[in-house]
Design a protein around this motif. Structure first.
Motif, PDB file in Angstrom:
ATOM      1  N   SER A 187     -33.344  23.852  27.944  1.00 50.10           N
ATOM      2  CA  SER A 187     -32.541  25.065  27.975  1.00 50.10           C
ATOM      3  C   SER A 187     -32.640  25.778  29.310  1.00 50.10           C
ATOM      4  N   ARG A 188     -33.677  25.497  30.079  1.00 49.29           N
ATOM      5  CA  ARG A 188     -33.845  26.183  31.364  1.00 49.29           C
ATOM      6  C   ARG A 188     -32.712  25.861  32.327  1.00 49.29           C
ATOM      7  N   SER A 189     -32.166  24.629  32.231  1.00 47.97           N
ATOM      8  CA  SER A 189     -31.138  24.215  33.173  1.00 47.97           C
ATOM      9  C   SER A 189     -29.733  24.336  32.612  1.00 47.97           C
ATOM     10  N   ALA A 190     -29.607  24.824  31.378  1.00 51.13           N
ATOM     11  CA  ALA A 190     -28.301  24.862  30.727  1.00 51.13           C
ATOM     12  C   ALA A 190     -27.486  26.054  31.193  1.00 51.13           C
ATOM     13  N   ALA A 191     -26.204  25.818  31.410  1.00 51.85           N
ATOM     14  CA  ALA A 191     -25.287  26.931  31.565  1.00 51.85           C
ATOM     15  C   ALA A 191     -25.127  27.597  30.200  1.00 51.85           C
ATOM     16  N   ASP A 192     -24.670  28.830  30.192  1.00 51.31           N
ATOM     17  CA  ASP A 192     -24.524  29.576  28.947  1.00 51.31           C
ATOM     18  C   ASP A 192     -23.497  28.881  28.051  1.00 51.31           C
ATOM     19  N   PRO A 193     -23.899  28.352  26.866  1.00 46.47           N
ATOM     20  CA  PRO A 193     -22.924  27.683  26.001  1.00 46.47           C
ATOM     21  C   PRO A 193     -21.774  28.574  25.589  1.00 46.47           C
ATOM     22  N   THR A 194     -22.039  29.882  25.433  1.00 45.07           N
ATOM     23  CA  THR A 194     -20.962  30.792  25.052  1.00 45.07           C
ATOM     24  C   THR A 194     -19.868  30.813  26.107  1.00 45.07           C
ATOM     25  N   THR A 195     -20.270  30.832  27.375  1.00 46.17           N
ATOM     26  CA  THR A 195     -19.286  30.792  28.449  1.00 46.17           C
ATOM     27  C   THR A 195     -18.517  29.494  28.425  1.00 46.17           C
ATOM     28  N   ARG A 196     -19.225  28.383  28.235  1.00 38.34           N
ATOM     29  CA  ARG A 196     -18.571  27.080  28.203  1.00 38.34           C
ATOM     30  C   ARG A 196     -17.583  27.000  27.050  1.00 38.34           C
ATOM     31  N   LEU A 197     -17.936  27.513  25.855  1.00 39.61           N
ATOM     32  CA  LEU A 197     -17.019  27.458  24.727  1.00 39.61           C
ATOM     33  C   LEU A 197     -15.826  28.367  24.939  1.00 39.61           C
ATOM     34  N   SER A 198     -15.995  29.439  25.687  1.00 38.97           N
ATOM     35  CA  SER A 198     -14.864  30.286  26.028  1.00 38.97           C
ATOM     36  C   SER A 198     -13.843  29.488  26.829  1.00 38.97           C
ATOM     37  N   ARG A 199     -14.306  28.698  27.785  1.00 35.87           N
ATOM     38  CA  ARG A 199     -13.397  27.852  28.561  1.00 35.87           C
ATOM     39  C   ARG A 199     -12.768  26.786  27.669  1.00 35.87           C
ATOM     40  N   TRP A 200     -13.514  26.267  26.718  1.00 33.58           N
ATOM     41  CA  TRP A 200     -12.998  25.264  25.785  1.00 33.58           C
ATOM     42  C   TRP A 200     -11.899  25.863  24.909  1.00 33.58           C
ATOM     43  N   ARG A 201     -12.127  27.055  24.373  1.00 30.70           N
ATOM     44  CA  ARG A 201     -11.090  27.715  23.577  1.00 30.70           C
ATOM     45  C   ARG A 201      -9.822  27.933  24.410  1.00 30.70           C
ATOM     46  N   ASP A 202     -10.022  28.317  25.670  1.00 28.99           N
ATOM     47  CA  ASP A 202      -8.885  28.577  26.544  1.00 28.99           C
ATOM     48  C   ASP A 202      -8.078  27.309  26.793  1.00 28.99           C
ATOM     49  N   VAL A 203      -8.748  26.196  27.069  1.00 26.39           N
ATOM     50  CA  VAL A 203      -8.015  24.973  27.362  1.00 26.39           C
ATOM     51  C   VAL A 203      -7.348  24.424  26.102  1.00 26.39           C
ATOM     52  N   LEU A 204      -7.968  24.595  24.937  1.00 26.46           N
ATOM     53  CA  LEU A 204      -7.323  24.186  23.690  1.00 26.46           C
ATOM     54  C   LEU A 204      -6.029  24.962  23.462  1.00 26.46           C
ATOM     55  N   GLU A 205      -6.061  26.255  23.734  1.00 25.44           N
ATOM     56  CA  GLU A 205      -4.863  27.080  23.553  1.00 25.44           C
ATOM     57  C   GLU A 205      -3.767  26.658  24.526  1.00 25.44           C
ATOM     58  N   ARG A 206      -4.110  26.395  25.772  1.00 27.41           N
ATOM     59  CA  ARG A 206      -3.110  25.951  26.743  1.00 27.41           C
ATOM     60  C   ARG A 206      -2.538  24.585  26.373  1.00 27.41           C
ATOM     61  N   MET A 207      -3.374  23.707  25.818  1.00 30.33           N
ATOM     62  CA  MET A 207      -2.870  22.410  25.366  1.00 30.33           C
ATOM     63  C   MET A 207      -1.843  22.563  24.254  1.00 30.33           C
ATOM     64  N   ARG A 208      -2.113  23.466  23.326  1.00 33.28           N
ATOM     65  CA  ARG A 208      -1.177  23.698  22.232  1.00 33.28           C
ATOM     66  C   ARG A 208       0.180  24.155  22.765  1.00 33.28           C
ATOM     67  N   LYS A 209       0.159  25.034  23.763  1.00 37.49           N
ATOM     68  CA  LYS A 209       1.410  25.530  24.333  1.00 37.49           C
ATOM     69  C   LYS A 209       2.174  24.423  25.068  1.00 37.49           C
ATOM     70  N   GLU A 210       1.444  23.417  25.532  1.00 37.56           N
ATOM     71  CA  GLU A 210       2.069  22.317  26.272  1.00 37.56           C
ATOM     72  C   GLU A 210       2.549  21.193  25.364  1.00 37.56           C
ATOM     73  N   GLY A 211       2.219  21.265  24.077  1.00 34.89           N
ATOM     74  CA  GLY A 211       2.707  20.255  23.144  1.00 34.89           C
ATOM     75  C   GLY A 211       1.653  19.430  22.449  1.00 34.89           C
ATOM     76  N   LEU A 212       0.367  19.623  22.832  1.00 38.63           N
ATOM     77  CA  LEU A 212      -0.704  18.895  22.146  1.00 38.63           C
ATOM     78  C   LEU A 212      -1.228  19.736  21.006  1.00 38.63           C
ATOM     79  N   PRO A 213      -1.656  19.083  19.911  1.00 38.71           N
ATOM     80  CA  PRO A 213      -2.123  19.840  18.738  1.00 38.71           C
ATOM     81  C   PRO A 213      -3.496  20.447  18.950  1.00 38.71           C
TER      82      PRO A 213
END
Length: 213
Positions: A187-213
């Protein structure tokens, strides 16, 4: 790694994709070559549809490793850490490790591989040779034949797909997919998972707008 049960669900099921929309948007945003690149991706998906899981993994891994050039986000997107959709990665024909992993993940989901068999794995990658003590942040895609199995690792750094035990240069920190987050490693070397999941949620939403489920 142990699953964090109190995780945010980030789109569990796969609806029907609108790949015509995705290809049209690629042409509009990035030009005719981008449309052709999405077309080649669609052809690859069609060719791989009847393969077994191992064949699908190999076809998808080879397609992106050969077609997409590795480049830092600051060069491609003029941002320090941008997670691109598959359309954006194909449109620019370039991306970093997150972009490769996301594109492979979504391609395999579209080919019918369930989310529970796939995880995007954030790792520390050892560089500089054995005993160097130098590592850098990296992301790969893991395929788990069953929950108890060690994953097969799809990586943009090497062409072949290897089991995790054959990748001693990678040290898992945490992993995630559309269903949850798993935490392990140092865990000492990990980036904040919450931040990473925020980026994941964002890219999932953009994919949906582009036509991917």
């Amino acid at each position: 790694m142990t699953c964090v049960l109190a995780c945010v669900l980030l789109g569990v099921s796969m609806a029907a994709p609108d790949l015509d929309r995705m290809q049209r948007l690629a042409r509009e945003r990035f030009g005719p070559e981008a449309g052709e690149s999405v077309g080649a991706w669609r052809q690859m998906l069609g060719d791989a549809a009847d393969l077994d899981d191992q064949g699908k993994l190999q076809r998808v891994n080879t397609f992106f490793n050969r077609r997409i050039a590795f480049e830092d986000d600051i060069v491609v997107w003029q941002q320090q850490d941008y997670w691109a959709t598959p359309m954006e990665t194909l449109g620019r024909a370039a991306g970093d490790c997150e972009d490769f992993s996301i594109a492979k993940y979504m391609s395999l989901r579209l080919l019918g591989i369930p989310a529970e068999k796939l995880r995007l794995i954030y790792v520390r990658a050892s560089i500089g040779g054995p005993g160097s003590g130098i590592s850098q942040a990296h992301m790969v895609l893991g395929y788990y034949p069953s929950p108890a199995d060690e994953p097969l690792v799809l990586d943009n750094l090497i062409g072949d797909i290897r089991t995790a035990s054959r990748r001693p240069d990678l040290f898992p920190v945490f992993s995630f997919n559309a269903e949850g987050l798993w935490v392990g490693g140092s865990s000492r070397s990990a980036a904040d998972p919450t931040t990473r999941l925020s980026r994941w949620r964002d890219v999932l939403e953009r994919m949906r707008k582009e036509g991917l489920p």
